[in-house]
Design an enzyme around this catalytic site. Sequence first.
Site, PDB file in Angstrom:
ATOM      1  N   ALA A 165      -1.458   1.886   5.737  1.00 16.70           N
ATOM      2  CA  ALA A 165      -1.263   1.831   4.219  1.00 16.70           C
ATOM      3  C   ALA A 165       0.263   1.612   4.016  1.00 16.70           C
ATOM      4  O   ALA A 165       0.652   0.759   3.235  1.00 16.70           O
ATOM      5  CB  ALA A 165      -1.705   3.150   3.630  1.00 16.70           C
ATOM      6  N   ASP A 166       1.086   2.172   4.772  1.00 20.30           N
ATOM      7  CA  ASP A 166       2.556   2.014   4.890  1.00 20.30           C
ATOM      8  C   ASP A 166       2.919   0.594   4.964  1.00 20.30           C
ATOM      9  O   ASP A 166       3.468   0.061   4.192  1.00 20.30           O
ATOM     10  CB  ASP A 166       3.270   2.874   5.589  1.00 20.30           C
ATOM     11  CG  ASP A 166       3.485   4.283   5.009  1.00 20.30           C
ATOM     12  OD1 ASP A 166       3.561   4.552   3.833  1.00 20.30           O
ATOM     13  OD2 ASP A 166       3.833   5.395   5.832  1.00 20.30           O
ATOM     14  N   VAL A 167       2.398   0.178   6.289  1.00 21.48           N
ATOM     15  CA  VAL A 167       2.771  -1.049   6.784  1.00 21.48           C
ATOM     16  C   VAL A 167       2.164  -2.330   5.872  1.00 21.48           C
ATOM     17  O   VAL A 167       2.732  -3.180   5.357  1.00 21.48           O
ATOM     18  CB  VAL A 167       2.237  -1.432   7.973  1.00 21.48           C
ATOM     19  CG1 VAL A 167       2.536  -2.775   8.578  1.00 21.48           C
ATOM     20  CG2 VAL A 167       3.254  -0.347   8.901  1.00 21.48           C
TER      21      VAL A 167
END
Length: 392
Positions: A165-167
């Site tokens: 999700a971050d990436v």
Amino acid sequence: MTAGPLSRFTVLDLTRVRAGPTAVRYLADWGANCIKVEMPPGAGDMDMGGPRHGPDFQNLHRNKKSITLNLKEPDGLAVFKKLVEKADVVVENYRADVKFRLGIDYESLKKVNPRIVLGSISGFGQDGPYAERAGFDQIAQGMGGLMWVTGMEGQGPVRAGIAVADVGAGLHCAIGILIALLERETSGQGQWVSSSLLQAMISMCDFQAARWTIAKDVPGQAGNNHPTSIPTGVFKTKDGYINIAASGGHIYKRFCESINAPELMTDEKFSSDKARRANRDLLNAEIEKRVGAYGSAELVEKLNKAGVPAGPIYKMDEMFADPQVKHLKMAHPVNSPKLGPIELIGQAINMSRTPFEMRTATPEQGEHTEAVLKEAGYDAAAIASFKQRGVI
């Protein structure tokens, strides 16, 4: 080293942790003048990205400059806005309300520089009922549907082994920033670009999410089996495990021929896509009986020669030893003044004329403060005064 295709752009990087730094890394790797703005020592941790000289931080912040600047101080904010005057992009991933409290929201920055592009990443969006919640990758994985379709059937929700999700949010924000810069060439105006961990996660669920929006089908856990392409999954060989993707009539036929199992084509339980879907577990067991006679490397080679997709399942050290991974140069060398020669993770984009470059290792905190402030027009006396008062 070349100037890089984005070298005409200056980016002020206010980001922390992972999603924001990932977005800026795309711009930095293709030559943008990226200035990481950090809090001065002792003024509070505004990064929270792990140890500075650890693998994570080093991989996220290469190709950047670093300055220290306390945006909570009026003079610090004034310095930042002076930098905004000549910048092209500001990127931040504070909670949605923080930028307004600091006075660096889009409307405030637009008054300083109408051409500025503000890239914002949040956990759940810039408005709405969850806007002020803190974002965290695993929370977004759960709310974005990924954990419910990951893991073995009946196991209960399982997180992905990477910060997807971050990436993903960082990647989406970088794309948005580049779109805004292209649009600015015709309009002359900047704009506010935003993404969130939740949006990125839902978008990356892709066909699994569309199964619900179109067919009202709620996907569940399928373990190592592909949820719709059968047989596709992990199979145990004589000396380990490999992935095999043998779905579709022609590929399935080639697969059965390759492992000398014509009966898996003629048996009514496996002779059609529909039958293979209905009897997937039984088919997987029959396949595993046969592939267990082969070594992993032998079978991967044999299947690929027959046009059947197959591949090994690597640990990290094995992955970087693979000849194709070496050919793709996914481990890029750079010299760190603190750590010496190290390798960082390459980009997954190939460009024929303007490839990305690993120009510099992650800078030390505030390494470029004086140089950047001098370029902005501050003299030695002003810089000394800022230091004395904790502004920088």
